[in-house]
Write an enzyme that holds these catalytic residues in place. Sequence first.
Site, PDB file in Angstrom:
ATOM      1  N   VAL A 149       1.482  12.797   2.727  1.00  0.00           N
ATOM      2  CA  VAL A 149       1.358  11.971   1.530  1.00  0.00           C
ATOM      3  C   VAL A 149      -0.025  11.316   1.521  1.00  0.00           C
ATOM      4  O   VAL A 149      -0.535  10.888   2.561  1.00  0.00           O
ATOM      5  CB  VAL A 149       2.450  10.881   1.475  1.00  0.00           C
ATOM      6  CG1 VAL A 149       2.366  10.106   0.164  1.00  0.00           C
ATOM      7  CG2 VAL A 149       3.832  11.496   1.638  1.00  0.00           C
TER       8      VAL A 149
ATOM      9  N   THR B 263      -1.852   8.505   1.377  1.00  0.00           N
ATOM     10  CA  THR B 263      -1.820   7.055   1.544  1.00  0.00           C
ATOM     11  C   THR B 263      -2.853   6.651   2.595  1.00  0.00           C
ATOM     12  O   THR B 263      -3.372   7.496   3.326  1.00  0.00           O
ATOM     13  CB  THR B 263      -0.427   6.559   1.998  1.00  0.00           C
ATOM     14  OG1 THR B 263      -0.275   6.803   3.400  1.00  0.00           O
ATOM     15  CG2 THR B 263       0.699   7.244   1.223  1.00  0.00           C
TER      16      THR B 263
ATOM     17  N   TYR C 231       5.415   7.750  16.347  1.00  0.00           N
ATOM     18  CA  TYR C 231       5.836   7.954  14.969  1.00  0.00           C
ATOM     19  C   TYR C 231       6.964   8.975  14.894  1.00  0.00           C
ATOM     20  O   TYR C 231       7.975   8.767  14.205  1.00  0.00           O
ATOM     21  CB  TYR C 231       4.642   8.409  14.137  1.00  0.00           C
ATOM     22  CG  TYR C 231       4.887   8.417  12.649  1.00  0.00           C
ATOM     23  CD1 TYR C 231       4.746   7.258  11.898  1.00  0.00           C
ATOM     24  CD2 TYR C 231       5.258   9.581  11.989  1.00  0.00           C
ATOM     25  CE1 TYR C 231       4.964   7.254  10.533  1.00  0.00           C
ATOM     26  CE2 TYR C 231       5.475   9.591  10.620  1.00  0.00           C
ATOM     27  CZ  TYR C 231       5.331   8.427   9.901  1.00  0.00           C
ATOM     28  OH  TYR C 231       5.560   8.438   8.541  1.00  0.00           O
TER      29      TYR C 231
ATOM     30  N   LYS D 144      10.840   8.256  13.632  1.00  0.00           N
ATOM     31  CA  LYS D 144      11.392   8.907  12.440  1.00  0.00           C
ATOM     32  C   LYS D 144      12.613   9.758  12.784  1.00  0.00           C
ATOM     33  O   LYS D 144      13.530   9.875  11.958  1.00  0.00           O
ATOM     34  CB  LYS D 144      10.315   9.739  11.746  1.00  0.00           C
ATOM     35  CG  LYS D 144       9.201   8.897  11.122  1.00  0.00           C
ATOM     36  CD  LYS D 144       9.741   7.904  10.081  1.00  0.00           C
ATOM     37  CE  LYS D 144       8.624   7.126   9.406  1.00  0.00           C
ATOM     38  NZ  LYS D 144       9.110   6.203   8.366  1.00  0.00           N
TER      39      LYS D 144
ATOM     40  N   ASP E 130       6.494 -10.312   7.869  1.00  0.00           N
ATOM     41  CA  ASP E 130       6.327  -9.300   8.907  1.00  0.00           C
ATOM     42  C   ASP E 130       7.726  -8.834   9.265  1.00  0.00           C
ATOM     43  O   ASP E 130       8.460  -9.511   9.989  1.00  0.00           O
ATOM     44  CB  ASP E 130       5.609  -9.865  10.124  1.00  0.00           C
ATOM     45  CG  ASP E 130       5.324  -8.792  11.177  1.00  0.00           C
ATOM     46  OD1 ASP E 130       5.943  -7.705  11.105  1.00  0.00           O
ATOM     47  OD2 ASP E 130       4.489  -9.037  12.067  1.00  0.00           O
TER      48      ASP E 130
ATOM     49  N   SER F 256       0.839  -1.203   0.000  1.00  0.00           N
ATOM     50  CA  SER F 256       0.000   0.000   0.000  1.00  0.00           C
ATOM     51  C   SER F 256       0.867   1.244   0.000  1.00  0.00           C
ATOM     52  O   SER F 256       2.075   1.187   0.236  1.00  0.00           O
ATOM     53  CB  SER F 256      -0.939   0.023   1.222  1.00  0.00           C
ATOM     54  OG  SER F 256      -0.211   0.206   2.417  1.00  0.00           O
ATOM     55  N   GLY F 257       0.222   2.375  -0.277  1.00  0.00           N
ATOM     56  CA  GLY F 257       0.875   3.664  -0.157  1.00  0.00           C
ATOM     57  C   GLY F 257       2.148   3.788  -0.962  1.00  0.00           C
ATOM     58  O   GLY F 257       2.236   3.394  -2.135  1.00  0.00           O
ATOM     59  N   ILE F 258       3.159   4.336  -0.330  1.00  0.00           N
ATOM     60  CA  ILE F 258       4.441   4.603  -0.993  1.00  0.00           C
ATOM     61  C   ILE F 258       5.083   3.319  -1.489  1.00  0.00           C
ATOM     62  O   ILE F 258       5.640   3.274  -2.593  1.00  0.00           O
ATOM     63  CB  ILE F 258       5.383   5.361  -0.029  1.00  0.00           C
ATOM     64  CG1 ILE F 258       4.821   6.755   0.276  1.00  0.00           C
ATOM     65  CG2 ILE F 258       6.784   5.458  -0.610  1.00  0.00           C
ATOM     66  CD1 ILE F 258       5.542   7.470   1.402  1.00  0.00           C
TER      67      ILE F 258
END
Length: 300
Positions: free
Chosen positions: A185, A187, A151, A155, A59, A12-14
């Site tokens: 973004v 997503t 998060y 990061k 995973d 998914s997403g990026i």
Amino acid sequence: MSRTVVITGATSGIGRATARAFAARGDRLVLAARNADTLTEVRAECLAAGAQVVAVPTDIAEAGAPDALARAATEAFGGVDVWVHTAAVMAYGRFDRQPEHVFDQVVRTNLIAAAAVARSALRLFRATGAGTLVLTGSVLGHITAPYMSGYVASKWGLRGLARALQQECRDLPGVQVCLVSPGSVDTPVYQRAANYLGRIGRPPPPVSSASRVARAIVRSADRPRREVSVGRINVLMRFGFTVLPGVYDRLVGPLMRRVGLTDEPVAPHEGVVFTSAPGGTVSGGWRGGRDHARRSDRLG
């Protein structure tokens, strides 16, 4: 000349946008993500584009998973030229009101698993003397925002890890470590985040497409750079955070509540922090407006 590219977080997403971008170039792909059914869908997309593809349900936060993926890539294609790590999860909530095990898993997935991926990739690259590792960071690795502590912490840690690895690889001119740091973004990560805040999160505008970030990742593989920022106002936010910290801290809370959260209520839940969800998509529907995002959330 085609290369072998490993992509973690490919459903998914990026990650999914990146798989499509490399497939369109004819590169050999090793795709990894938790959900086997969705991974099969992405494999079919890339095969239709003419790429050779191996899909490995993984995973990446589990011990030994990156090494197993490296072995699978070597067995399938003889080695790895590029490893792109995009897997990440998110949780919303005040730090002291979200479950400890959720915070810990966000950091484990976004930082500890990224470190394990880097370890496996760099061992391969050091053995051959060549290879490019692309880690997916965030503007939140340079600034902070409330209600996303796990998060943000992960990061910031990932950016520090990337910088340290770049220093350690200076004796290996053929080995490159790159960090691609997008802002907001489009997503599904926001809808699928764990939530203990009571309101569904959203990417604050302006919102970049996942395909734009994927193009930056491909360019980093072609012409490696230490860090690439994707997002029109990333530099402005970093400037405010660094040069005007008092002003930034006064504004970031109200702005986060106004443009970083929807008005849709949500009961406390773990999202996809511990388990995968079917039906991964590239877009979360945010660039199509809030109604589009609500439809995307119901469908995803």
